[in-house]
Each structure stands twice: as C-alpha cells, then as structure tokens.
Design an enzyme around this catalytic site. Structure first.
Site, PDB file in Angstrom:
ATOM      1  N   ARG A 147     -97.899  48.141  93.843  1.00 28.32           N
ATOM      2  CA  ARG A 147     -99.345  48.296  94.025  1.00 28.32           C
ATOM      3  C   ARG A 147     -99.611  48.350  95.363  1.00 28.32           C
ATOM      4  NH1 ARG A 147     -99.358  44.057  90.104  1.00 28.32           N
ATOM      5  NH2 ARG A 147    -100.017  44.689  87.929  1.00 28.32           N
ATOM      6  N   LYS A 171    -100.604  40.420  91.221  1.00 23.76           N
ATOM      7  CA  LYS A 171    -101.843  40.079  90.815  1.00 23.76           C
ATOM      8  C   LYS A 171    -101.936  38.652  90.116  1.00 23.76           C
ATOM      9  CE  LYS A 171    -104.466  43.170  88.727  1.00 23.76           C
ATOM     10  NZ  LYS A 171    -104.789  44.090  88.001  1.00 23.76           N
ATOM     11  N   HIS A 245    -101.375  54.227  93.341  1.00 25.73           N
ATOM     12  CA  HIS A 245    -100.743  54.080  91.777  1.00 25.73           C
ATOM     13  C   HIS A 245    -100.133  55.185  91.066  1.00 25.73           C
ATOM     14  CE1 HIS A 245    -101.697  50.758  88.779  1.00 25.73           C
ATOM     15  NE2 HIS A 245    -101.806  51.760  87.936  1.00 25.73           N
ATOM     16  N   ARG A 248     -96.645  54.585  91.571  1.00 25.22           N
ATOM     17  CA  ARG A 248     -96.374  53.470  90.591  1.00 25.22           C
ATOM     18  C   ARG A 248     -95.981  53.943  89.282  1.00 25.22           C
ATOM     19  NH1 ARG A 248     -96.811  47.826  89.668  1.00 25.22           N
ATOM     20  NH2 ARG A 248     -98.024  47.234  87.893  1.00 25.22           N
ATOM     21  N   HIS A 271     -96.335  43.338  84.811  1.00 26.58           N
ATOM     22  CA  HIS A 271     -97.394  43.428  83.799  1.00 26.58           C
ATOM     23  C   HIS A 271     -97.261  42.092  83.141  1.00 26.58           C
ATOM     24  CE1 HIS A 271     -97.990  47.952  83.712  1.00 26.58           C
ATOM     25  NE2 HIS A 271     -98.798  47.416  84.715  1.00 26.58           N
ATOM     26  N   TYR A 280     -97.573  53.963  79.930  1.00 27.29           N
ATOM     27  CA  TYR A 280     -96.298  54.855  80.786  1.00 27.29           C
ATOM     28  C   TYR A 280     -95.133  55.481  79.893  1.00 27.29           C
ATOM     29  CZ  TYR A 280     -98.326  52.457  85.006  1.00 27.29           C
ATOM     30  OH  TYR A 280     -99.221  52.056  85.900  1.00 27.29           O
TER      31      TYR A 280
END
Length: 306
Positions: A147, A171, A245, A248, A271, A280
């Site tokens: 990110r 995150k 992104h 990514r 994730h 994805y």
C-alpha cells in the site's frame, strides 16, 4: 470535544487505527454534528437520542448527492462512534444501530497488464539518483504489493536483505513480512549504499530513518509518491492515471495468473479475510482461454468432417 478527543485516543491506542483512518472518522462525526446543529435537531452529538435523526441524516446525504460509497462509510463511522458512546455510558441508545447503509457495488480495479508494467520499467532513467530511487519504488510496489502508506512508512531498519525480506507495518497494526526477489535485493543494496546517501545530503536531517527520500533530502510523502507515479506514466506514453493501489492490484493479479495459491497472496497482501483477496481472482480473457484450452479434456478430441 472531550468526548471526541477520548474517542480519537481509543481509535489510536486500543484499535490501533492509522492517523489517516482516524482523521476520516472524525470528519464524518463532525459532519453529523454540523447537520444536527444547523437543522436545529440537537445542540450536540450527545443530544441525538431519537432514531429518526439517523434516518433524517441518511436522507440528507442521499438528497445532497453523496455517493453510495461515501454514505456507507459515513454511516459506518457514526455507527461505531455511537456504539463507543453507548458502551461507555454516555448515551442509552445507539441511534445508528439499525440503520442500513446503501450497498456499494464492488467494481473491479483497473487492470494493468504485464506489458504495460514493462513499459513503466523501461521508461525509467536510472542514471540519476531520483531515477534510480523511482526504480526501487516501482519495483517494491509491483513486486511486493505494498500500500502507499506502507511504502512511505518503511524505514531502513525494516529491510532484511540477508533473509530476502522486508517488514511491513500494515493496517490495524498488523505486521507482516514480504519476500524480495534477487533483482530487488540488488537494487536495494545499491540504493542504500549510494543513492539514498546522495539524496539525504541535500537536506538537513542526516539521521533520517525513512527508507525513501525526496529531492529536498527529506522523507518522501504520499503526495510525493503520487507525483512520481504521474511522471512515470507521462514518460512511458500511457494515458491512464496511475495510483499505488493499481500496482498492488497488478501484483496480486500477476501472482494468481502465474499459479500462486490464493491464501499465499492473502498473506503477502496482509488481508485479514480471504474475501478481501478474492476480488483479485479475476484473470484476463487470454489467460482464461489459455487455461481452458490446456486443461479441458474435450479440447483434444479430433473433429471429424461429416
């Protein structure tokens, strides 16, 4: 205001949210506060005790042409905020608890194919310090699926060249290690030994810990990163807008197209839920056709003329 400050501390310390996320939460909450006061419904956030006020706010957002995505985020922010107030006995009822935000369609991100990625790398002039820095930035974004915030916050101490890994602070305070390929290891070695030193010499902070340095000798910012990517697109001759992104997304798509397991990609992306990674799993029509032709048993059946 004391309640908002307490809530900010709660999000930062207990929830371990990023400053960017916290800032957006507070903006959403203050937006509702302004609505209450301007419309004469209540004189403060604590004065919003009637459930119909939450419904009125939802209608207000819709009538003022806020997007479904924006409305959904605002309602989620307020639902969490009033849940915090309720748990801490500031209020008795969370007026947003039963409010259903509009469903946001999950559009697939813009696809950058491998040929377009190659154009980006080929357009780089690595003979200059900034050009070589940009090479390392592009390679990290595409080869590691980082990110923007993760790339910007990287420090020299997060780089473990001997084990071919870097430590990513993701995150929600979730750290992870990502793998470095050999070419990227060599790029980082050269950047750390020569390029970064040259860039830092242009500024006043010789003890800067951030990995990436801007043209003034200070730490690179998210805004600076966007400027770099915009310049790369312009030099490569492409016409789309490029943001981190998208790289990514290109990383995840390339990994899956070349046979990587979905759960491995999930770990590399950081994730929490597999569902976030499944966006994805779309592949190009060419790749789909190639796999179909190679694997379906009927593809090898000879067609006889009647």
């Amino acid at each position: 205001m004391d309640i908002l400050r307490n809530y900010e501390d709660y999000l930062l310390i207990e929830k371990n949210y990023s400053e960017h996320t916290i800032k957006n939460y507070i903006i959403d909450i203050k937006g509702f506060e302004s609505f209450l006061i301007n419309e004469g419904f209540a004189d403060s956030l604590l004065g919003a005790t009637r459930i119909r006020l939450a419904r009125n706010y939802l209608s207000y957002l819709d009538n003022n042409n806020f997007s479904k995505k924006s409305i959904s985020r605002k309602i989620s922010s307020l639902k969490n905020f009033y849940n915090y107030l309720q748990k801490n006995n500031y209020i008795e009822v969370n007026i947003f608890s039963d409010i259903k935000a509009p469903k946001v369609p999950k559009n697939l991100p813009h696809i950058i194919d491998e040929e377009a990625i190659k154009y980006l790398f080929d357009s780089l002039d690595t003979s200059t310090p900034l050009g070589y820095r940009n090479l390392v930035i592009l390679d990290l974004l595409y080869s590691c699926g980082l990110r923007a915030s993760e790339l910007i916050e990287l420090t020299v101490g997060d780089i473990y060249l001997s084990s071919a890994q870097i430590l990513i602070h993701g995150k929600g305070g979730k750290d992870r290690y990502v793998i470095l390929h050999q070419k990227l290891i060599e790029e980082l070695k050269h950047y750390l030994s020569f390029i970064r030193v040259a860039l830092i010499s242009k500024g006043d902070l010789t003890n800067e810990k951030r990995l990436f340095i801007n043209y003034k000798g200070g730490p690179l910012t998210t805004r600076g990163l966007r400027t770099i990517l915009d310049q790369l697109i312009k030099k490569s001759g492409e016409t789309y807008n490029l943001h981190p992104h998208m790289l990514r997304h290109a990383f995840a798509t390339s990994m899956l197209n070349h046979g990587a397991d979905l759960r491995i990609v999930q770990e590399l992306l950081g994730h929490k839920n597999l569902k976030s990674t499944q966006i994805y799993t779309h592949v190009s029509k060419e790749k789909m056709k190639e796999v179909y032709n190679q694997t379906h048993p009927r593809m090898n059946v000879n067609v006889k003329n009647k």
